[in-house]
Design a protein around this motif. Sequence first.
Motif, PDB file in Angstrom:
ATOM      1  N   LYS A   1       4.573   7.018  -6.411  1.00 58.64           N
ATOM      2  CA  LYS A   1       3.280   7.429  -5.863  1.00 58.64           C
ATOM      3  C   LYS A   1       2.196   6.481  -6.351  1.00 58.64           C
ATOM      4  CE  LYS A   1       0.051  11.331  -5.626  1.00 58.64           C
ATOM      5  NZ  LYS A   1      -0.237  12.716  -6.068  1.00 58.64           N
ATOM      6  N   ALA A   2       2.250   6.116  -7.639  1.00 63.63           N
ATOM      7  CA  ALA A   2       1.287   5.176  -8.208  1.00 63.63           C
ATOM      8  C   ALA A   2       1.486   3.777  -7.633  1.00 63.63           C
ATOM      9  CB  ALA A   2       1.429   5.148  -9.724  1.00 63.63           C
ATOM     10  N   VAL A   3       2.748   3.365  -7.496  1.00 61.46           N
ATOM     11  CA  VAL A   3       3.050   2.046  -6.940  1.00 61.46           C
ATOM     12  C   VAL A   3       2.453   1.908  -5.544  1.00 61.46           C
ATOM     13  CG1 VAL A   3       4.928   0.570  -6.076  1.00 61.46           C
ATOM     14  CG2 VAL A   3       5.138   1.704  -8.312  1.00 61.46           C
ATOM     15  N   LYS A   4       2.661   2.911  -4.694  1.00 64.69           N
ATOM     16  CA  LYS A   4       2.134   2.881  -3.325  1.00 64.69           C
ATOM     17  C   LYS A   4       0.609   2.969  -3.319  1.00 64.69           C
ATOM     18  CE  LYS A   4       6.240   2.830  -1.387  1.00 64.69           C
ATOM     19  NZ  LYS A   4       6.745   1.628  -0.689  1.00 64.69           N
ATOM     20  N   GLU A   5       0.074   3.784  -4.212  1.00 61.22           N
ATOM     21  CA  GLU A   5      -1.384   3.954  -4.303  1.00 61.22           C
ATOM     22  C   GLU A   5      -2.074   2.620  -4.583  1.00 61.22           C
ATOM     23  OE1 GLU A   5      -4.755   5.834  -3.847  1.00 61.22           O
ATOM     24  OE2 GLU A   5      -3.126   7.249  -4.253  1.00 61.22           O
ATOM     25  N   LEU A   6      -1.413   1.789  -5.377  1.00 68.26           N
ATOM     26  CA  LEU A   6      -1.989   0.491  -5.739  1.00 68.26           C
ATOM     27  C   LEU A   6      -1.673  -0.600  -4.714  1.00 68.26           C
ATOM     28  CD1 LEU A   6      -1.233   0.509  -9.576  1.00 68.26           C
ATOM     29  CD2 LEU A   6      -3.408   1.016  -8.441  1.00 68.26           C
ATOM     30  N   GLY A   7      -0.940  -0.252  -3.655  1.00 73.94           N
ATOM     31  CA  GLY A   7      -0.684  -1.194  -2.574  1.00 73.94           C
ATOM     32  C   GLY A   7       0.559  -2.045  -2.724  1.00 73.94           C
ATOM     33  N   PHE A   8       1.483  -1.624  -3.607  1.00 66.55           N
ATOM     34  CA  PHE A   8       2.724  -2.381  -3.792  1.00 66.55           C
ATOM     35  C   PHE A   8       3.890  -1.668  -3.110  1.00 66.55           C
ATOM     36  CE2 PHE A   8       0.082  -3.216  -7.607  1.00 66.55           C
ATOM     37  CZ  PHE A   8      -0.149  -4.559  -7.382  1.00 66.55           C
ATOM     38  N   ARG A   9       4.923  -2.424  -2.811  1.00 66.42           N
ATOM     39  CA  ARG A   9       6.086  -1.844  -2.122  1.00 66.42           C
ATOM     40  C   ARG A   9       7.146  -1.349  -3.106  1.00 66.42           C
ATOM     41  NH1 ARG A   9       7.589  -6.941   1.366  1.00 66.42           N
ATOM     42  NH2 ARG A   9       6.990  -7.828  -0.657  1.00 66.42           N
ATOM     43  N   THR A  10       7.302  -2.078  -4.204  1.00 65.32           N
ATOM     44  CA  THR A  10       8.350  -1.740  -5.165  1.00 65.32           C
ATOM     45  C   THR A  10       7.786  -1.737  -6.581  1.00 65.32           C
ATOM     46  OG1 THR A  10       9.011  -4.048  -5.545  1.00 65.32           O
ATOM     47  CG2 THR A  10      10.049  -2.877  -3.688  1.00 65.32           C
ATOM     48  N   ARG A  11       8.532  -1.131  -7.493  1.00 65.12           N
ATOM     49  CA  ARG A  11       8.128  -1.137  -8.899  1.00 65.12           C
ATOM     50  C   ARG A  11       8.040  -2.566  -9.415  1.00 65.12           C
ATOM     51  NH1 ARG A  11      12.217   2.780  -8.624  1.00 65.12           N
ATOM     52  NH2 ARG A  11      11.496   4.946  -8.880  1.00 65.12           N
ATOM     53  N   GLN A  12       9.060  -3.378  -9.096  1.00 67.49           N
ATOM     54  CA  GLN A  12       9.092  -4.743  -9.608  1.00 67.49           C
ATOM     55  C   GLN A  12       7.916  -5.562  -9.100  1.00 67.49           C
ATOM     56  OE1 GLN A  12      11.401  -5.651 -11.991  1.00 67.49           O
ATOM     57  NE2 GLN A  12       9.920  -7.314 -12.216  1.00 67.49           N
ATOM     58  N   GLU A  13       7.564  -5.360  -7.838  1.00 72.56           N
ATOM     59  CA  GLU A  13       6.403  -6.055  -7.292  1.00 72.56           C
ATOM     60  C   GLU A  13       5.145  -5.654  -8.060  1.00 72.56           C
ATOM     61  OE1 GLU A  13       4.976  -7.063  -2.856  1.00 72.56           O
ATOM     62  OE2 GLU A  13       4.707  -4.943  -3.390  1.00 72.56           O
ATOM     63  N   ALA A  14       5.018  -4.374  -8.370  1.00 74.28           N
ATOM     64  CA  ALA A  14       3.864  -3.900  -9.132  1.00 74.28           C
ATOM     65  C   ALA A  14       3.830  -4.549 -10.511  1.00 74.28           C
ATOM     66  CB  ALA A  14       3.903  -2.376  -9.265  1.00 74.28           C
ATOM     67  N   PHE A  15       4.978  -4.568 -11.201  1.00 77.83           N
ATOM     68  CA  PHE A  15       5.043  -5.192 -12.528  1.00 77.83           C
ATOM     69  C   PHE A  15       4.619  -6.663 -12.456  1.00 77.83           C
ATOM     70  CE2 PHE A  15       8.569  -1.988 -13.609  1.00 77.83           C
ATOM     71  CZ  PHE A  15       7.681  -1.142 -14.242  1.00 77.83           C
ATOM     72  N   ASN A  16       5.196  -7.373 -11.491  1.00 79.72           N
ATOM     73  CA  ASN A  16       4.933  -8.813 -11.380  1.00 79.72           C
ATOM     74  C   ASN A  16       3.477  -9.103 -11.080  1.00 79.72           C
ATOM     75  OD1 ASN A  16       7.646  -9.276 -11.836  1.00 79.72           O
ATOM     76  ND2 ASN A  16       8.155  -9.603  -9.681  1.00 79.72           N
ATOM     77  N   GLU A  17       2.934  -8.458 -10.049  1.00 73.91           N
ATOM     78  CA  GLU A  17       1.587  -8.759  -9.593  1.00 73.91           C
ATOM     79  C   GLU A  17       0.532  -8.328 -10.610  1.00 73.91           C
ATOM     80  OE1 GLU A  17       0.734 -10.513  -6.884  1.00 73.91           O
ATOM     81  OE2 GLU A  17       2.884 -10.826  -6.593  1.00 73.91           O
ATOM     82  N   ILE A  18       0.693  -7.139 -11.171  1.00 75.21           N
ATOM     83  CA  ILE A  18      -0.285  -6.650 -12.150  1.00 75.21           C
ATOM     84  C   ILE A  18      -0.269  -7.528 -13.397  1.00 75.21           C
ATOM     85  CG2 ILE A  18      -0.902  -4.734 -13.671  1.00 75.21           C
ATOM     86  CD1 ILE A  18       0.153  -2.837 -11.481  1.00 75.21           C
ATOM     87  N   SER A  19       0.911  -7.944 -13.817  1.00 73.02           N
ATOM     88  CA  SER A  19       1.019  -8.792 -15.008  1.00 73.02           C
ATOM     89  C   SER A  19       0.326 -10.131 -14.795  1.00 73.02           C
ATOM     90  CB  SER A  19       2.485  -9.005 -15.371  1.00 73.02           C
ATOM     91  OG  SER A  19       3.092  -7.777 -15.712  1.00 73.02           O
ATOM     92  N   ILE A  20       0.471 -10.701 -13.610  1.00 74.20           N
ATOM     93  CA  ILE A  20      -0.203 -11.963 -13.286  1.00 74.20           C
ATOM     94  C   ILE A  20      -1.714 -11.761 -13.330  1.00 74.20           C
ATOM     95  CG2 ILE A  20      -0.662 -13.628 -11.440  1.00 74.20           C
ATOM     96  CD1 ILE A  20       2.302 -13.272 -10.627  1.00 74.20           C
ATOM     97  N   ILE A  21      -2.183 -10.690 -12.712  1.00 71.12           N
ATOM     98  CA  ILE A  21      -3.625 -10.399 -12.682  1.00 71.12           C
ATOM     99  C   ILE A  21      -4.175 -10.227 -14.091  1.00 71.12           C
ATOM    100  CG2 ILE A  21      -5.350  -8.665 -12.005  1.00 71.12           C
ATOM    101  CD1 ILE A  21      -3.544  -8.134  -9.520  1.00 71.12           C
ATOM    102  N   MET A  22      -3.411  -9.522 -14.941  1.00 68.20           N
ATOM    103  CA  MET A  22      -3.866  -9.221 -16.297  1.00 68.20           C
ATOM    104  C   MET A  22      -3.583 -10.363 -17.279  1.00 68.20           C
ATOM    105  SD  MET A  22      -5.222  -6.230 -16.013  1.00 68.20           S
ATOM    106  CE  MET A  22      -5.416  -5.775 -17.730  1.00 68.20           C
ATOM    107  N   GLY A  23      -2.832 -11.365 -16.832  1.00 64.13           N
ATOM    108  CA  GLY A  23      -2.551 -12.498 -17.692  1.00 64.13           C
ATOM    109  C   GLY A  23      -1.569 -12.225 -18.806  1.00 64.13           C
ATOM    110  N   ARG A  24      -0.610 -11.327 -18.559  1.00 63.49           N
ATOM    111  CA  ARG A  24       0.389 -10.992 -19.561  1.00 63.49           C
ATOM    112  C   ARG A  24       1.777 -11.029 -18.932  1.00 63.49           C
ATOM    113  NH1 ARG A  24      -1.823  -8.058 -24.012  1.00 63.49           N
ATOM    114  NH2 ARG A  24       0.268  -7.930 -24.868  1.00 63.49           N
TER     115      ARG A  24
END
Length: 257
Positions: free
Chosen positions: A21-44
């Motif tokens: 539900k959180a993954v979709k709310e943030l506009g991602f398709r999969t958990r891994q996509e969320a991990f990857n994209e958020i980590s890039i944005i946050m620089g970690r």
Amino acid sequence: MKATSYELSVIAYYLSEYDMKAVKELGFRTRQEAFNEISIIMGRENNYLKLRRDEFDVLTSSNRKGWRNRPVTQDVQKLFENLSEKTYDEITREVRNIISYAKIDAQSENFYVEKVNTSISSEKGKKIIRSEPKPVSAQKQGEYVFYKRDPGIAINALKNADYKCEYCSEHQTFIRKANGIPYTEPHHLVPMRAQKDFSVSLDVENNIVSLCSNCHNLIHYGKGAENLLKKLYNEREQLLQRAGIVITLEELMNYYK
């Protein structure tokens, strides 16, 4: 807990408690996509966010087992107690704000480097090492505080290094076509995202190193960056202290995890 680690922990709790539900709310398709994209944005590294989520899995309503084979740390327990009191809408809004502000900060960093590139010339900048702390320069926009980066200070820092890579002066670079100056990039050794943890400015020549493009990318994204950081820190520790920036090597490393 450092600011970036706290912010990533809030996101990790959100992804643990509300999962897809959180993954979709943030506009991602999969958990891994969320991990990857958020980590890039946050620089970690994305491994940090995933492991943090696994820690929260032990406490949240998640169906995953998480890290049930080890005790919950005090900071995770305390964060869980605080965050679990918030409604879904409240925590969603907080997570969205964290990610939005990180995007703005990244855009600011890109603008800053570009401003240095367009402003630098053989006539600009002078060799300066500060002998006392500089006040923090900040600008507030809504709820978000921007910490200003002065391209002129970065140009001074590059000139201090004679436009060579400070990790290895023999690293090859190229010549800027606009002005004939060797191309290196300014990098805040103690990252600007750490400014919230310091009462003195991090945007000073003492804290800005000159790096070739390869080393600059290595320090952000590569394996083995610890060796680069250790060398730069050992050479800069006293200069950092002269500018009022007191930090251990271990504390510095934590900002890059």
